[in-house]
Structures are given as C-alpha cells and as structure tokens.
Design a protein around this motif. Structure first.
Motif, PDB file in Angstrom:
ATOM      1  N   SER A 192     -18.201 -30.046 -20.668  1.00 47.86           N
ATOM      2  CA  SER A 192     -19.284 -29.060 -20.664  1.00 47.86           C
ATOM      3  C   SER A 192     -18.744 -27.633 -20.789  1.00 47.86           C
ATOM      4  N   GLU A 193     -17.703 -27.340 -20.023  1.00 43.26           N
ATOM      5  CA  GLU A 193     -17.137 -25.985 -20.054  1.00 43.26           C
ATOM      6  C   GLU A 193     -16.437 -25.706 -21.383  1.00 43.26           C
TER       7      GLU A 193
ATOM      8  N   HIS B 111     -19.157 -25.138 -23.893  1.00 40.53           N
ATOM      9  CA  HIS B 111     -19.752 -23.819 -23.620  1.00 40.53           C
ATOM     10  C   HIS B 111     -18.890 -22.693 -24.181  1.00 40.53           C
TER      11      HIS B 111
END
Length: 175
Positions: free
Chosen positions: A165-166, A169
C-alpha cells in the motif's frame, strides 16, 4: 507495560467463553503482548473446550501443531527466484526476539544461499508483524535511502499489505 489498548484487546477475547464456539485454533505467536497471551490462555483453559495451538512453543495445557516456519519461508523465497527470476530480494521479518521471525529469516537465507544469490544484513529487516516496520521500509526505498530490490518477502500478510500500500501510494508499481 499494560496500556488501555492492551486492556481493550484482552476484553475482545472474552468471547472465547461464549457457548457458540465448540473449540479454538489458537496461533499464540500472532500476539505481541505476554499479558494478552496469558489472558487468552486462561480463558481457553476456563472454557473447557478443545484448543489446538499453532506455533513453535509447546503448551502443556493444549494440543500443539508445530509449523515449519523455516521450510515455508524458504519455499516462498525459492518461488520468487525460480518462477519470477528475482535476484535482489529483501526480507521483512518480525521482531528480532520472536522465534517465528528467526525461523522465517533463516528460511530466506537458506534459499538465497542455495541459489548463490548475494545478501547481507542490509537485505533483511526486523519488524513488528504489522504496519510501522513495513511503512518504514517503504520509505527507505522510495526516499532512496536503500536501493530498490526486485522483490521483498514479508513475514506475514499484514506487513505485506502495508508495504504494498505504501509503495503504491509513493508511485511504485507492485505486481
């Protein structure tokens, strides 16, 4: 130390005493606080229901199944190398003092050695089996504090999900 979070986490497991459950499969190594583990152990004993404990620690009150963390993690790393052709692979494991973390890291190292791939202590990272270490590793990569690997094997799904996810992102494509 005991915190409000720990207190609330323990209260969630009072459900163990509910009549709706016939028994439990209990992964003791999924919990980080000894206080919570002791509380759950006592609830399981009090319930008088069958309990099967997963993990490397023997428990005198319940039936145990040993999970071969080393073998499983070696196979995951083998897959990344043999099926996907990755060579520069990092490993994000759990807390340094955790037995499962050490076994998983050893499995990663065995696979890397077996395939003749370079790794050193800058290729593996101890974490928390959750968010903080995964996000920190993603930042090190995206801020170019460490070089970008071909792949990262993570010690559990939570860490993998937060890491992916990071990275996404921050604009890194994660297949």
């Amino acid at each position: 130390p005991s915190t409000e979070h720990t207190f609330q986490e323990k209260k969630i497991y009072d459900i163990i005493l509910a009549d709706k459950f016939d028994g439990f499969i209990y992964d003791r190594e999924a919990f980080y606080h000894d206080e919570v583990i002791t509380y759950i152990d006592k609830l399981c004993e009090k319930s008088k229901k069958p309990v099967l404990v997963l993990g490397t620690n023997k428990n005198k009150f319940f039936e145990n199944i040993y999970l071969d963390e080393h073998d499983a993690f070696e196979k995951i790393t083998d897959h990344m190398i043999e099926k996907h052709g990755y060579k520069k692979i990092y490993c994000l494991t759990g807390p340094k003092e955790n037995i499962a973390s050490a076994e998983r890291l050893n499995g990663y190292m065995s696979s890397m050695k077996k395939h003749g791939l370079h790794f050193d202590d800058s290729y593996y990272f101890y974490g928390d089996f959750f968010k903080d270490a995964a996000v920190e590793l993603a930042h090190k990569i995206t801020e170019q504090k460490i070089s970008r690997p071909d792949a990262i094997v993570c010690a559990n799904d939570h860490s993998a999900a937060f890491l992916c996810s990071e990275l996404i992102h921050k604009g890194i494509r994660v297949p």
